[in-house]
Write a protein that holds these residues in place. Structure first.
Motif, short mmCIF file in Angstrom:
data_model
loop_
_atom_site.label_atom_id
_atom_site.label_comp_id
_atom_site.label_asym_id
_atom_site.label_seq_id
_atom_site.Cartn_x
_atom_site.Cartn_y
_atom_site.Cartn_z
N ASN A 89 43.26 45.27 45.25
CA ASN A 89 42.98 46.05 44.09
C ASN A 89 42.97 47.41 43.91
O ASN A 89 42.95 47.80 43.04
N GLN A 108 49.08 43.40 43.50
CA GLN A 108 47.93 42.71 44.80
C GLN A 108 48.31 42.77 45.75
O GLN A 108 49.63 41.75 45.69
N CYS A 123 42.58 40.56 42.54
CA CYS A 123 43.22 40.62 41.50
C CYS A 123 44.79 41.62 41.39
O CYS A 123 45.49 40.79 40.62
N LYS A 146 50.05 42.21 41.17
CA LYS A 146 48.95 41.25 40.06
C LYS A 146 49.13 39.63 40.04
O LYS A 146 50.17 39.14 40.00
#
Length: 739
Positions: A89, A108, A123, A146
């Motif tokens: 994150n 991520q 995430c 991500k």
């Protein structure tokens, strides 16, 4: 000896950090997830580095590199690997206040010497790889992923921990090594570079060359670096090339891609010393863009971000759309009114820079109830008596001649016809007949003299005075009259740079950073604000600007036959949902010509202009049917995957042959859906009349709707769409759906 220091699975990509045991140098190698990195395939005699940097005073690379590249200088050879941290994150990066320079959402992941996969529910992951040297300089390279994305973000942070100022002359945003590790020593004709060129009104032409054609073959003795450095210098980042490169291993069918997120001078480099190639890029360096940045003790500097991806098969279309999809979430988070891809009317090609309350009211009556959501007042609304609009920008006082009661009544008329009102500004530039042109203390200079091009000078956007002036004249006008849309134009380039910083290139970078800050200020002040990115058409179609704007003018080729060629080509570099394509309708246009123009807009966002107050019912019927077709096709345009078919069109200005863009609903990062849009264009040239393109193999389709100026002969048979078009300029669009 090369060892794998760490390895990460990032969706369907594998990031390998490979270390040379003798020098400690660490490289970044990207592979498809299902392709394991094998250290044993070949030792590399020339270790590369995932951070490329050149500091003033450090020794330049040898091998005749001077003037061709600043890579692998002594600044790089002095780097000592410190270690690697991974945060979920983005916590570690946020603690240092680090942000990617592109507004693309961050990313991520996981760490360690074993292969790690990103954890479910996290995430985003940031991999931070740290280097230092004995002088107290520290370099942090960030690779960000991500969850669910098929691309990565890469950027580099420099921290001066010494007691003296450090002068950066080059610092890369990314550097990918060992392209391709699958090509054996002395194999040739297998590595290919794809670039996308751009000139005014002909943006987006792909250029593909073997490395041998670029003279990037290793020499007989391994001496002398081989480097192809290319980019753009100035404040139009897409003036020559797009900040885009794709490397292809034609033997293994692997594609590596990179896009830079930067609104000023940039460069990319394909570097080869030995059998493997490296691809790197970032700010244009001191040699290429006269950029030098002084970083004082205790200060940091962060590069622009780069979007990276790698994939197996799918061609240039696949790797390109993996990169453009990086902006999906940013655009999804834009104004709610944008999500259905509403239609725009712009009056420029109706009034030609002479808008008035009277003629706008006449246009509104002609287009009422036609399905338009935005009405844009283009340039000239500020024109003073006797002064042409194109040399008067900068003062931005509403013309009393054109709008005797101000803009209040005009905006009210637009709103009363059910449309949001938009207006044109060229915020950075000043015309030679404007009073502002003489405010040289607030304008950019080079070598002490006002930086002047034909008809224009440029605000020094770094000055507080300029920011406040533009807040009053631009944001103040938007707020006073209730405009919710701004067409933001930019019609010349600063060039190599300006005074006021350590180097001309740094002056340019600072000025364009301040310009971006002003744009963000306008967005903060006006909730739900819709921004159109325009720069003589398409000269700012790069990811940073596109992440700030709802859409962009795709080109200035408003009334040209080549519109569909340009619009289809741009699917490789921007999202079609952001590509505003004009259909300029003339009262002299045949129904065939009108259908051709309208069908162009199905390749992006529909915008109309032209002689709408003088059209016949038959002409309006073709337009109305096109508007209805566009609205049905909008979901496929918004979230889709594009494939372009047809023979190569050699001359875009005088095209011959045909093309068909097939777009299937659901993009590279979305589940495939049922819709399909096929847009055929036939140019002035020879073909047998029966144009065929393959359908996706994952279903059976049936035709739902056809758009043309007349009844069209279209059918689906044997997994193909077959369309018969006469051998002249004509367009046919087809909506189909799985059964």
């Amino acid at each position: 000896m090369n060892i794998i220091y760490s390895e990460f699975i990032l969706g369907d990509m594998r990031a390998c950090y490979v270390q040379d045991e003798e020098t400690g140098s660490v490289e970044l190698v990207l592979l498809p997830e299902d392709m394991a990195y094998e250290v044993a395939y070949r030792e590399k005699p020339y270790p590369d580095s995932l951070v490329q940097v050149k500091l003033a005073g450090d020794t330049y690379a040898g091998g005749y590199a001077g003037g061709r590249t600043m890579r692998q200088s002594a600044s790089v050879l002095n780097l000592e690997f410190e270690g690697q941290d991974v945060s979920h994150n983005g916590d570690a990066a946020r603690e240092r206040g680090v942000r990617p320079a592109c507004s693309v959402p961050e990313s991520q992941q996981g760490c360690g010497k074993e292969v790690r996969k990103a954890e479910d529910g996290k995430c985003e992951t940031v991999i931070c790889t740290t280097f230092s040297d004995k002088r107290g300089y520290r370099y942090r390279h960030y690779l960000v992923w991500k969850q669910g994305k098929k691309s990565l973000l890469s950027y580099t942070e420099f921290e001066n921990g010494s007691k003296e100022a450090a002068d950066l002359e080059m610092l890369s945003s990314f550097s990918l090594s060992r392209i391709s590790p699958f090509v054996g020593a002395d194999e040739s004709g297998l590595l290919q570079l794809h670039r996308i060129r751009s000139v005014w009104s002909m943006e987006g032409r792909t250029e593909s060359k073997l490395l041998e054609d670029l003279q990037l073959e290793p020499s007989w003795g391994g001496h002398a670096v081989r480097c192809e450095r290319f980019g753009q210098v100035g404040s139009m980042p897409v003036n020559g090339y797009f900040p885009y490169a794709v490397m292809e291993d034609t033997k293994s069918d692997i594609f590596w891609g990179a896009q830079l997120c930067h609104n000023a001078s940039w460069q990319m480099e394909v570097y080869r010393r030995g059998d493997d190639a490296a691809l790197s890029g970032g700010l244009a360096d001191y040699d290429f863009g006269h950029w030098m940045k002084r970083v004082e003790p205790g200060e940091t500097f962060v590069t622009p971000a780069a979007i990276l991806s790698v994939c197996r098969s799918g061609g240039v279309e696949e790797i390109s759309q993996r990169m453009t999809a990086a902006l999906d979430e940013t655009v999804d988070a834009g104004p709610d009114c944008e999500q259905a891809l509403p239609i725009i009317f712009n009056e420029y090609c109706t009034t030609w820079g002479d808008p008035s309350h009277e003629n706008i009211c006449g246009i509104l009556e002609a287009i009422k109830d036609k399905g338009f959501s935005y009405f844009v007042i283009d340039c000239g609304w500020y024109r003073q008596q006797g002064v042409p609009w194109d040399v008067a920008m900068g003062d931005y006082q509403v013309s009393k001649e054109l709008f005797p009661e101000g803009l209040n009544q005009t905006v009210k008329a637009i709103n009363d016809h059910g449309m949001k009102a938009g207006i044109w500004f060229e915020i950075d530039n000043v015309g030679e007949r404007a009073q502002s042109y003489q405010k040289t203390e607030h304008l950019l200079t080079r070598n002490g003299r006002p930086l002047t091009t034909s008809m224009r000078r440029f605000w020094d956007m770094r000055q507080e005075w300029v920011q406040k002036y533009l807040e009053e004249r631009v944001i103040g006008t938007l707020e006073k009259y209730g405009f919710s849309y701004m067409k933001m134009d930019y019609n010349d380039t600063i060039g190599v740079g300006c005074d006021g910083a350590e180097s001309l290139g740094e002056g340019l970078r600072q000025n364009m950073e301040a310009s971006l800050a002003f744009i963000r200020k306008a967005k903060e002040r006006i909730p739900g604000f819709i921004l159109e990115n325009c720069s003589s058409g398409g000269h700012k179609l790069e990811p940073l600007m596109m992440s700030e704007c709802s859409m962009a003018s795709f080109s200035d080729a408003h009334e040209c036959e080549e519109i569909p060629i340009i619009a289809a080509a741009l699917h490789r570099v921007i999202l079609p949902r952001q590509s505003q394509i004009w259909a300029v309708i003339r009262e002299s246009d045949s129904l065939k010509r009108i259908a051709y123009s309208i069908a162009n807009t199905f390749l992006g966002r529909m915008c109309l202009s032209g002689d709408v107050t003088k059209l016949t019912d038959a002409q309006w019927d073709v337009i109305d049917r096109g508007i209805a077709f566009y609205k049905k096709a909008a979901p496929v345009i918004k979230d889709g995957y594009s494939r372009l078919y047809g023979p190569k069109v050699v001359s875009w200005r005088h095209p011959k042959g045909w093309q068909c863009l097939v777009r299937t609903e659901g993009g590279v990062e979305h589940e495939r859906k049922d819709g399909l849009l096929a847009v055929f264009h036939s140019f002035n040239g020879e073909h047998d009349g029966a144009l065929e393109v393959p359908l996706p193999a994952d279903g059976v389709y049936q035709i739902e709707e056809i758009y043309s100026d007349a009844e069209a002969d279209v059918r689906i048979a044997d997994g193909k769409i077959v369309c018969r078009i006469p051998e002249d300029m004509r367009a046919v669009a087809v909506l189909a759906r799985k059964v």
